[in-house]
Design an enzyme around this catalytic site. Structure first.
Site, mmCIF file in Angstrom:
data_model
loop_
_atom_site.group_PDB
_atom_site.id
_atom_site.type_symbol
_atom_site.label_atom_id
_atom_site.label_comp_id
_atom_site.label_asym_id
_atom_site.label_seq_id
_atom_site.Cartn_x
_atom_site.Cartn_y
_atom_site.Cartn_z
ATOM 1 N N LYS A 1 0.801 -1.221 0.000
ATOM 2 C CA LYS A 1 0.000 0.000 0.000
ATOM 3 C C LYS A 1 0.836 1.274 0.000
ATOM 4 C CE LYS A 1 -4.448 -1.251 0.366
ATOM 5 N NZ LYS A 1 -5.536 -0.711 -0.481
ATOM 6 N N SER B 1 0.749 -9.729 -0.967
ATOM 7 C CA SER B 1 0.551 -8.291 -0.860
ATOM 8 C C SER B 1 0.827 -7.701 0.506
ATOM 9 C CB SER B 1 -0.881 -7.942 -1.286
ATOM 10 O OG SER B 1 -1.817 -8.698 -0.536
#
Length: 401
Positions: free
Chosen positions: A50, A302
């Site tokens: 992110k 991720s």
């Protein structure tokens, strides 16, 4: 999203985020008969991809907007990315997080220097509060996924993959709001359109899949999932356009498969991931992605910001699903030596007793009976069947928990 926007983002954030490794795994490749690679975005400084998009978006802000500060709504990973890089850049940051956000993510966000506001039970309620504060105080909203600057930042992963695994045939990526898969797909498809891009969601909250089925962005009903990092009821307008244009397939995986994926990566790859990113592994090893034999497959990991309490529960659930932990209930005669006889039989069967609860107070028990709840460590499903068979042959009535 143009390729140049993603290339510009890469230059903009260079040296400020980790150029994460992408390494092959023979073990996982053997599971589907091809070549397996993992892209370790869980090794970013804040534990997730992110920060790429958050940093790129903040670097695009004019000086006046930087002085007013930024605000974001997030269940954790985007919050930490914004907070960390805002502090580096000297930008005041406010983060609105759902009240049920894991404590590890709340604490990390505060540690990076952001003002944290806990509001609502789900992301959508936190975002509504962030927009209210933004209108009142004048900060710039850094959206976690539905923003071109954020998508371009996430797309830098795709450029790295093109260099790290030039022979890749398939990329498998988790999908929440759609930011990461939009960026990766936009980068790869504009250079190598033949690469298959597969998105994976929890079957509890398949917002992207439902949007594709409807041909428009839709809001799906709330639901519980252990993959809280992708627990989004509505994907973005920008991300929907990218998914429609560039993503070949959208798949879902079950809660049990996700839990097993977390455990599998921990045991086989020696890496800690959060449930959201284990969806990629779950889709591949459980055969949800067709035609992988002989193909080179990249699975994007991720993020790794998992609460240790949740990790413990996921491990327990994964062990049960994998057949290496069994919960059994049976009745014995309430007399001296009954427990010793039972445990000796379990030892002969090769099962290890993790927990044993002995209960005489059940209303439906006869006065000469006791109920035993067992948690056993076993070697797999076949071993559980052997243990149950041995107990049954010895005269016990066995119920599975």
């Amino acid at each position: 999203m143009t390729l140049q926007q993603i290339r510009d983002a890469r230059e903009r954030i260079a040296g400020q985020v980790v150029h994460t490794p992408c390494t092959p795994s023979q073990t996982f490749g053997e599971m589907f008969g091809g070549g397996a690679w993992f892209k370790f975005e869980n090794l970013q400084r804040t534990g997730s991809f992110k920060e790429r998009g958050a940093l790129n978006r903040m670097l695009l802000l004019p000086e006046e907007d930087r002085r007013r500060g930024v605000i974001a709504a997030s269940a954790g990973n985007h919050a930490q990315g914004v907070a960390f890089h805002a502090a580096r850049l000297g930008i005041p940051a406010t983060i609105v997080m759902p009240e049920r956000t894991p404590l590890v993510k709340v604490s990390a966000t505060e540690r990076y220097g952001a003002r944290v506001v806990l509001h609502g039970s789900v992301y959508d309620e936190a975002m509504a509060e962030a927009r209210r504060i933004q209108e009142e105080e004048g900060q710039t909203l850094i959206h976690p996924f539905d923003d071109e600057g954020v998508i371009a930042g996430q797309g830098t992963i795709g450029l790295e993959l093109l260099e790290q695994v030039p022979e890749m045939d398939v990329v498998v990526c988790s999908v929440g709001g759609g930011g990461i898969i939009s960026g990766i797909a936009a980068a790869i498809k504009q250079i190598r359109p033949e690469v298959r891009i597969i998105g994976v969601e929890s079957e509890a909250l398949p917002a992207a899949l439902r949007a594709r089925e409807a041909g428009r962005v839709v809001t799906i009903p709330p639901a519980e999932t252990i993959a809280e990092g992708i627990a989004v009821r509505r994907i973005g307008d920008h991300t929907f356009a990218h998914i429609q244009a560039y993503v070949d397939e959208l798949l879902t995986v079950s809660e049990e498969e996700i839990a097993a994926g977390v455990l599998l990566l921990l045991e086989r790859e020696k890496t800690v991931v959060e449930a959201a990113c284990a969806t990629t592994v779950a889709a591949v090893v459980n055969g949800h992605v067709a035609g992988l034999a002989g193909k080179n497959v990249v699975m994007v990991l991720s993020g790794g910001n998992i609460d240790v309490t949740l990790m413990s529960r996921i491990i327990d659930r994964g062990l049960v699903q994998d057949g290496r932990r069994a919960n059994l209930r049976l009745r014995v005669k309430d007399r001296p030596g009954a427990l010793a006889t039972l445990t000796a039989l379990l030892a002969e069967a090769g099962a290890n007793v993790v927990r044993l609860d002995h209960n005489r107070a059940q209303a439906d028990l006869w006065v000469t009976e006791a109920e035993i709840d067992l948690t056993l460590e076993t070697r797999g499903r076949d071993h559980v069947e052997q243990v149950v068979r041995r107990l049954t042959e010895a005269g016990y009535v066995v119920e599975r928990g």
